[in-house]
Design an enzyme around this catalytic site. Structure first.
Site, PDB file in Angstrom:
ATOM      1  N   ASN A   1       0.315   9.137   0.061  1.00 38.44           N
ATOM      2  CA  ASN A   1       0.243   9.242  -1.403  1.00 38.44           C
ATOM      3  C   ASN A   1      -1.235   9.171  -1.770  1.00 38.44           C
ATOM      4  O   ASN A   1      -1.826   8.099  -1.728  1.00 38.44           O
ATOM      5  CB  ASN A   1       1.030   8.089  -2.043  1.00 38.44           C
ATOM      6  CG  ASN A   1       0.876   8.062  -3.552  1.00 38.44           C
ATOM      7  OD1 ASN A   1       0.338   9.007  -4.142  1.00 38.44           O
ATOM      8  ND2 ASN A   1       1.342   6.999  -4.183  1.00 38.44           N
TER       9      ASN A   1
ATOM     10  N   LYS B   1      -2.642   9.516  -4.571  1.00 34.60           N
ATOM     11  CA  LYS B   1      -2.921   9.013  -5.925  1.00 34.60           C
ATOM     12  C   LYS B   1      -3.973   9.929  -6.584  1.00 34.60           C
ATOM     13  O   LYS B   1      -3.956  11.129  -6.322  1.00 34.60           O
ATOM     14  CB  LYS B   1      -3.348   7.546  -5.861  1.00 34.60           C
ATOM     15  CG  LYS B   1      -2.355   6.717  -5.018  1.00 34.60           C
ATOM     16  CD  LYS B   1      -2.543   5.239  -5.080  1.00 34.60           C
ATOM     17  CE  LYS B   1      -1.475   4.544  -4.242  1.00 34.60           C
ATOM     18  NZ  LYS B   1      -1.549   3.096  -4.308  1.00 34.60           N
TER      19      LYS B   1
ATOM     20  N   HIS C   1       6.693   5.068  -8.944  1.00 33.88           N
ATOM     21  CA  HIS C   1       5.662   4.273  -8.274  1.00 33.88           C
ATOM     22  C   HIS C   1       5.267   3.093  -9.164  1.00 33.88           C
ATOM     23  O   HIS C   1       5.242   3.211 -10.389  1.00 33.88           O
ATOM     24  CB  HIS C   1       4.439   5.147  -7.976  1.00 33.88           C
ATOM     25  CG  HIS C   1       3.490   4.482  -7.033  1.00 33.88           C
ATOM     26  ND1 HIS C   1       2.602   3.531  -7.456  1.00 33.88           N
ATOM     27  CD2 HIS C   1       3.330   4.591  -5.691  1.00 33.88           C
ATOM     28  CE1 HIS C   1       1.914   3.083  -6.397  1.00 33.88           C
ATOM     29  NE2 HIS C   1       2.330   3.716  -5.318  1.00 33.88           N
TER      30      HIS C   1
ATOM     31  N   GLU D   1       2.518   1.916  -9.899  1.00 33.54           N
ATOM     32  CA  GLU D   1       1.397   2.189 -10.818  1.00 33.54           C
ATOM     33  C   GLU D   1       1.885   2.909 -12.072  1.00 33.54           C
ATOM     34  O   GLU D   1       1.332   2.729 -13.154  1.00 33.54           O
ATOM     35  CB  GLU D   1       0.315   2.999 -10.069  1.00 33.54           C
ATOM     36  CG  GLU D   1      -0.427   2.115  -9.067  1.00 33.54           C
ATOM     37  CD  GLU D   1      -0.935   2.829  -7.829  1.00 33.54           C
ATOM     38  OE1 GLU D   1      -1.006   4.063  -7.816  1.00 33.54           O
ATOM     39  OE2 GLU D   1      -1.272   2.118  -6.846  1.00 33.54           O
TER      40      GLU D   1
ATOM     41  N   GLU E   1       8.079  -0.684  -1.851  1.00 34.86           N
ATOM     42  CA  GLU E   1       6.662  -1.011  -1.938  1.00 34.86           C
ATOM     43  C   GLU E   1       6.495  -2.307  -2.720  1.00 34.86           C
ATOM     44  O   GLU E   1       6.492  -2.287  -3.968  1.00 34.86           O
ATOM     45  CB  GLU E   1       5.901   0.112  -2.664  1.00 34.86           C
ATOM     46  CG  GLU E   1       5.980   1.446  -1.971  1.00 34.86           C
ATOM     47  CD  GLU E   1       4.784   2.325  -2.316  1.00 34.86           C
ATOM     48  OE1 GLU E   1       4.165   2.841  -1.374  1.00 34.86           O
ATOM     49  OE2 GLU E   1       4.447   2.485  -3.497  1.00 34.86           O
TER      50      GLU E   1
ATOM     51  N   GLY F   1      -2.575  -1.797  -2.102  1.00 32.01           N
ATOM     52  CA  GLY F   1      -4.025  -1.754  -2.298  1.00 32.01           C
ATOM     53  C   GLY F   1      -4.695  -3.112  -2.188  1.00 32.01           C
ATOM     54  O   GLY F   1      -5.856  -3.272  -2.560  1.00 32.01           O
TER      55      GLY F   1
ATOM     56  N   SER G   1      -0.397  -1.346   1.882  1.00 33.20           N
ATOM     57  CA  SER G   1      -1.427  -1.663   2.878  1.00 33.20           C
ATOM     58  C   SER G   1      -1.037  -1.297   4.313  1.00 33.20           C
ATOM     59  O   SER G   1      -1.408  -1.986   5.253  1.00 33.20           O
ATOM     60  CB  SER G   1      -1.835  -3.141   2.784  1.00 33.20           C
ATOM     61  OG  SER G   1      -2.396  -3.404   1.511  1.00 33.20           O
TER      62      SER G   1
END
Ligand code: 13P
Length: 261
Positions: A9, A11, A97, A99, A169, A175, A215
């Site tokens: 991904n 992003k 996701h 985010e 996730e 991250g 990660s």
């Protein structure tokens, strides 16, 4: 039998020339490392989807979108529809996701609409779910995961296990450099597969790919992939460098030929 999916991904990273360079190098690698039990996948930003597809055409790799509109078509400035992705022959699309949930206020109900648009267009949704650190510390992981599954898949019919992919996730692992231990990840993956079995039956549950994200990197992917219910990784940072992405594809190929997963 489930494959191992190594999904990058990207992003909001990589411009046009970086996308071309990465795809050319990936293409060179895949010409030498084709393995029918491993599916590499990259998700660039919308404007470079067809460029990536052009470079990777006829190679064993999927090019996915990172999001889709919940609307079918019309006056929705800035949105991209599932039908438009379908017309580009995009076959996978990430939705939900964390985010998007966190920065764009996406709810399970909205993600469900996106899921429907994708299924209507024969695109495989990669549905992301996961708990926050606070929810985990409060002992609410299981409750949060089940509630996200129930919300995203409310009254959704799945005819076969190859129609959807789920990505677990944990938000606290994205991250941050903090990966869930393979045991923690497996525990949630087993919970998800169990829910799928109750909702869609044993065959679909056995066929649905469940990816782990948060990660993931060359150093920890092997242990994660060795877990019974982990069918691949949804990888952010470590998917942006061609060397580490190819290393992870290589490890997946090794594990699949050793009969792992
Ligand atoms: P990182 O691998 O950078 O933690 O990102 C994970 C992710 O969000 C993939 O969708």
């Amino acid at each position: 039998m489930r494959k191992i999916i190594i999904a990058g991904n990207w992003k909001m990273n990589k411009d046009a020339s970086e996308t071309s360079k990465f795809c050319s190098e990936l293409g060179t690698y895949l010409k030498k490392h084709d393995n029918e039990r491993v599916l590499p996948l990259i998700a660039p930003v919308f404007p470079f989807l067809s460029q990536a597809q052009g470079i990777l055409r006829s190679l064993p790799v999927a090019v996915a979108a990172q999001d889709v509109s919940s609307h079918a078509e019309g006056a929705f400035t800035g949105e991209v529809s599932a039908a438009q992705l379908c017309s580009l022959e995009v076959r996978h699309c990430i939705i939900g996701h964390s985010e998007r949930r966190q920065y764009h206020g996406e709810t399970d109900a909205l993600i469900r609409e996106k899921l429907l648009r994708l299924l209507e267009n024969g695109i495989i949704p990669i549905v992301c779910i996961g708990e926050t650190l606070q929810q985990r510390e409060q002992g609410r992981t299981e409750q949060v995961i089940i509630s996200q599954l129930e919300g995203c898949f409310d009254q959704i019919t799945i005819a076969a296990g190859d129609q959807i992919v789920i990505a677990y996730e944990p938000v606290w692992a994205i991250g941050t450099g903090k990966t869930a231990t393979s045991g923690q990840a497996q525990e949630v993956h087993a919970l998800i597969r169990n829910w799928l079995q109750t909702s869609y039956g044993s065959q679909a549950a056995a066929d649905i790919h469940i990816l782990y994200g948060g990660s993931v990197k060359p150093d920890n992917i092997r242990e994660l992939l060795e877990q019974k219910d982990i069918d691949g990784g949804l990888i952010g940072g470590a998917s942006l460098k061609i060397d580490s992405f190819c290393t992870m594809i290589g490890l997946a190929c090794e594990l699949s030929s050793a009969g792992g997963n």
